[in-house]
Motif scaffolding. Sequence first.
Motif, PDB file in Angstrom:
ATOM      1  N   VAL A  39     -13.216  22.283 -44.073  1.00  0.00           N
ATOM      2  CA  VAL A  39     -14.564  21.926 -44.507  1.00  0.00           C
ATOM      3  C   VAL A  39     -15.574  22.967 -44.010  1.00  0.00           C
ATOM      4  CG1 VAL A  39     -16.391  20.195 -44.454  1.00  0.00           C
ATOM      5  CG2 VAL A  39     -13.996  19.462 -44.410  1.00  0.00           C
ATOM      6  N   PHE A  40     -16.416  23.427 -44.905  1.00  0.00           N
ATOM      7  CA  PHE A  40     -17.549  24.278 -44.541  1.00  0.00           C
ATOM      8  C   PHE A  40     -18.803  23.486 -44.871  1.00  0.00           C
ATOM      9  CE2 PHE A  40     -20.825  27.409 -44.815  1.00  0.00           C
ATOM     10  CZ  PHE A  40     -20.424  28.501 -44.050  1.00  0.00           C
ATOM     11  N   THR A  41     -19.669  23.289 -43.883  1.00  0.00           N
ATOM     12  CA  THR A  41     -20.926  22.573 -44.081  1.00  0.00           C
ATOM     13  C   THR A  41     -22.083  23.551 -43.940  1.00  0.00           C
ATOM     14  OG1 THR A  41     -19.989  20.524 -43.200  1.00  0.00           O
ATOM     15  CG2 THR A  41     -22.384  20.690 -43.271  1.00  0.00           C
ATOM     16  N   MET A  42     -22.893  23.628 -44.972  1.00  0.00           N
ATOM     17  CA  MET A  42     -24.033  24.542 -44.978  1.00  0.00           C
ATOM     18  C   MET A  42     -25.316  23.721 -44.916  1.00  0.00           C
ATOM     19  SD  MET A  42     -24.884  27.571 -47.733  1.00  0.00           S
ATOM     20  CE  MET A  42     -26.187  28.771 -47.422  1.00  0.00           C
ATOM     21  N   ASN A  43     -25.915  23.645 -43.730  1.00  0.00           N
ATOM     22  CA  ASN A  43     -27.170  22.927 -43.567  1.00  0.00           C
ATOM     23  C   ASN A  43     -28.380  23.792 -43.887  1.00  0.00           C
ATOM     24  OD1 ASN A  43     -25.975  20.502 -42.652  1.00  0.00           O
ATOM     25  ND2 ASN A  43     -25.745  21.360 -40.604  1.00  0.00           N
ATOM     26  N   GLY A  44     -28.193  25.092 -43.865  1.00  0.00           N
ATOM     27  CA  GLY A  44     -29.264  26.038 -44.125  1.00  0.00           C
ATOM     28  C   GLY A  44     -28.713  27.439 -43.978  1.00  0.00           C
ATOM     29  N   GLY A  45     -29.606  28.405 -43.962  1.00  0.00           N
ATOM     30  CA  GLY A  45     -29.162  29.793 -43.862  1.00  0.00           C
ATOM     31  C   GLY A  45     -28.968  30.424 -45.218  1.00  0.00           C
ATOM     32  N   VAL A  46     -28.373  31.604 -45.212  1.00  0.00           N
ATOM     33  CA  VAL A  46     -28.239  32.391 -46.435  1.00  0.00           C
ATOM     34  C   VAL A  46     -26.852  33.004 -46.525  1.00  0.00           C
ATOM     35  CG1 VAL A  46     -29.122  34.360 -47.732  1.00  0.00           C
ATOM     36  CG2 VAL A  46     -30.700  32.952 -46.406  1.00  0.00           C
ATOM     37  N   ILE A  47     -26.218  32.872 -47.695  1.00  0.00           N
ATOM     38  CA  ILE A  47     -24.998  33.606 -48.034  1.00  0.00           C
ATOM     39  C   ILE A  47     -25.399  34.562 -49.145  1.00  0.00           C
ATOM     40  CG2 ILE A  47     -22.635  33.444 -48.913  1.00  0.00           C
ATOM     41  CD1 ILE A  47     -22.520  30.596 -47.765  1.00  0.00           C
ATOM     42  N   SER A  48     -25.491  35.849 -48.847  1.00  0.00           N
ATOM     43  CA  SER A  48     -26.076  36.767 -49.830  1.00  0.00           C
ATOM     44  C   SER A  48     -25.492  38.168 -49.725  1.00  0.00           C
ATOM     45  CB  SER A  48     -27.592  36.843 -49.636  1.00  0.00           C
ATOM     46  OG  SER A  48     -27.909  37.473 -48.424  1.00  0.00           O
ATOM     47  N   GLY A  49     -25.618  38.903 -50.819  1.00  0.00           N
ATOM     48  CA  GLY A  49     -25.232  40.305 -50.837  1.00  0.00           C
ATOM     49  C   GLY A  49     -23.748  40.553 -50.690  1.00  0.00           C
ATOM     50  N   ASN A  50     -22.923  39.529 -50.945  1.00  0.00           N
ATOM     51  CA  ASN A  50     -21.475  39.685 -50.829  1.00  0.00           C
ATOM     52  C   ASN A  50     -20.856  39.959 -52.193  1.00  0.00           C
ATOM     53  OD1 ASN A  50     -21.294  38.758 -47.904  1.00  0.00           O
ATOM     54  ND2 ASN A  50     -22.298  37.002 -48.853  1.00  0.00           N
ATOM     55  N   ALA A  51     -19.659  40.536 -52.196  1.00  0.00           N
ATOM     56  CA  ALA A  51     -19.017  40.889 -53.458  1.00  0.00           C
ATOM     57  C   ALA A  51     -17.507  40.746 -53.348  1.00  0.00           C
ATOM     58  CB  ALA A  51     -19.368  42.324 -53.846  1.00  0.00           C
ATOM     59  N   VAL A  52     -16.876  40.519 -54.509  1.00  0.00           N
ATOM     60  CA  VAL A  52     -15.420  40.482 -54.596  1.00  0.00           C
ATOM     61  C   VAL A  52     -15.026  41.207 -55.873  1.00  0.00           C
ATOM     62  CG1 VAL A  52     -15.320  38.257 -55.808  1.00  0.00           C
ATOM     63  CG2 VAL A  52     -13.394  38.975 -54.368  1.00  0.00           C
ATOM     64  N   THR A  53     -13.876  41.896 -55.844  1.00  0.00           N
ATOM     65  CA  THR A  53     -13.531  42.772 -56.966  1.00  0.00           C
ATOM     66  C   THR A  53     -12.292  42.331 -57.738  1.00  0.00           C
ATOM     67  OG1 THR A  53     -12.236  44.201 -55.500  1.00  0.00           O
ATOM     68  CG2 THR A  53     -14.558  44.747 -55.799  1.00  0.00           C
ATOM     69  N   ALA A  54     -11.721  41.166 -57.419  1.00  0.00           N
ATOM     70  CA  ALA A  54     -10.469  40.755 -58.057  1.00  0.00           C
ATOM     71  C   ALA A  54     -10.584  39.358 -58.651  1.00  0.00           C
ATOM     72  CB  ALA A  54      -9.326  40.825 -57.042  1.00  0.00           C
ATOM     73  N   ALA A  55      -9.489  38.891 -59.258  1.00  0.00           N
ATOM     74  CA  ALA A  55      -9.479  37.635 -60.002  1.00  0.00           C
ATOM     75  C   ALA A  55      -9.373  36.417 -59.093  1.00  0.00           C
ATOM     76  CB  ALA A  55      -8.306  37.637 -60.982  1.00  0.00           C
ATOM     77  N   LEU A  56      -9.664  35.239 -59.683  1.00  0.00           N
ATOM     78  CA  LEU A  56      -9.557  33.955 -58.997  1.00  0.00           C
ATOM     79  C   LEU A  56     -10.356  33.955 -57.699  1.00  0.00           C
ATOM     80  CD1 LEU A  56      -5.730  33.373 -59.546  1.00  0.00           C
ATOM     81  CD2 LEU A  56      -7.595  32.208 -60.734  1.00  0.00           C
ATOM     82  N   SER A  57     -11.546  34.525 -57.765  1.00  0.00           N
ATOM     83  CA  SER A  57     -12.326  34.771 -56.556  1.00  0.00           C
ATOM     84  C   SER A  57     -13.799  34.444 -56.771  1.00  0.00           C
ATOM     85  CB  SER A  57     -12.179  36.231 -56.126  1.00  0.00           C
ATOM     86  OG  SER A  57     -10.831  36.548 -55.865  1.00  0.00           O
ATOM     87  N   GLY A  58     -14.532  34.324 -55.650  1.00  0.00           N
ATOM     88  CA  GLY A  58     -15.961  34.073 -55.691  1.00  0.00           C
ATOM     89  C   GLY A  58     -16.724  35.128 -54.926  1.00  0.00           C
ATOM     90  N   GLY A  59     -17.805  35.617 -55.509  1.00  0.00           N
ATOM     91  CA  GLY A  59     -18.596  36.625 -54.819  1.00  0.00           C
ATOM     92  C   GLY A  59     -19.196  36.098 -53.537  1.00  0.00           C
ATOM     93  N   GLY A  60     -19.763  34.886 -53.601  1.00  0.00           N
ATOM     94  CA  GLY A  60     -20.342  34.293 -52.411  1.00  0.00           C
ATOM     95  C   GLY A  60     -19.406  33.345 -51.696  1.00  0.00           C
ATOM     96  N   VAL A  61     -18.843  32.378 -52.453  1.00  0.00           N
ATOM     97  CA  VAL A  61     -18.023  31.310 -51.878  1.00  0.00           C
ATOM     98  C   VAL A  61     -16.819  31.050 -52.773  1.00  0.00           C
ATOM     99  CG1 VAL A  61     -17.975  28.846 -51.274  1.00  0.00           C
ATOM    100  CG2 VAL A  61     -20.035  30.197 -50.820  1.00  0.00           C
ATOM    101  N   ARG A  62     -15.658  30.809 -52.139  1.00  0.00           N
ATOM    102  CA  ARG A  62     -14.472  30.340 -52.852  1.00  0.00           C
ATOM    103  C   ARG A  62     -13.926  29.119 -52.129  1.00  0.00           C
ATOM    104  NH1 ARG A  62      -8.983  29.951 -53.385  1.00  0.00           N
ATOM    105  NH2 ARG A  62      -8.086  30.603 -55.388  1.00  0.00           N
ATOM    106  N   ILE A  63     -13.628  28.050 -52.903  1.00  0.00           N
ATOM    107  CA  ILE A  63     -13.056  26.830 -52.343  1.00  0.00           C
ATOM    108  C   ILE A  63     -11.714  26.587 -53.031  1.00  0.00           C
ATOM    109  CG2 ILE A  63     -13.416  24.376 -51.866  1.00  0.00           C
ATOM    110  CD1 ILE A  63     -16.407  25.971 -53.119  1.00  0.00           C
ATOM    111  N   GLY A  64     -10.622  26.456 -52.243  1.00  0.00           N
ATOM    112  CA  GLY A  64      -9.305  26.300 -52.857  1.00  0.00           C
ATOM    113  C   GLY A  64      -8.351  25.449 -52.042  1.00  0.00           C
ATOM    114  N   ASN A  65      -7.285  24.989 -52.728  1.00  0.00           N
ATOM    115  CA  ASN A  65      -6.180  24.271 -52.083  1.00  0.00           C
ATOM    116  C   ASN A  65      -6.621  23.016 -51.331  1.00  0.00           C
ATOM    117  OD1 ASN A  65      -3.944  26.018 -52.828  1.00  0.00           O
ATOM    118  ND2 ASN A  65      -4.881  27.534 -51.484  1.00  0.00           N
TER     119      ASN A  65
END
Length: 208
Positions: A39-65
């Motif tokens: 579990v990831f809990t985000m009460n505030g803050g910033v997730i920004s300026g991130n990148a991913v270059t491949a498939a089945l992926s999220g630039g900022g956040v990925r939730i799986g399994n």
Amino acid sequence: MLVQGGASFTMNAGAQITDNTASGNNQAGGVHVDGADSVFTMNGGVISGNAVTAALSGGGVRIGNGASFRMYGGYIEDNEARAATTAIGGGVFINQATSTFYMLGGTIRNNRAPYSTGGAGGVRISNGALRIVSGVIYGSDEEDYSNTGAGHATLMLPNVATGTAHRGTLDGNGNWDPASAVALVPGSGERGDSETIRVSGGQIVTTP
């Protein structure tokens, strides 16, 4: 950041996860939450300026399994998924059954999937569920904060009945109340290029 193996992590106001890049499939540029009971809990803050270059992926956040991400506040913004494959999300990517993104507040804006006509700039559900109680996912009618992609989708569901997107409420114990849920995109599980949908305060506003 990777949260897995049933671990929990809480992000509070003032925290930042920024300017990271991932290059492999099934990854995230910013936050990857993976595995049952993780579990990831985000009460505030910033997730920004991130990148991913491949498939089945999220630039900022990925939730799986079977993992879950709970967003109560803060911003997921200015992230990018750079692959040309369909299953990617510039801001958030949700994959595998029982993986859930709970949006209980906060803002998802100005994320991009520039090379994918089947991905989504904002939130892409390949499998799993998006549950919205409150918060804002900007659509393309908001020029300053639009989540954009080659297909110009702010939110996209898969073309098979494996992913769902609903708005609703919590019960007295803080759990999702299925009796209150209303499909965000008509025909839950159908593919939807929802550049015309903006979610604000748990309500759906559509534009021409």
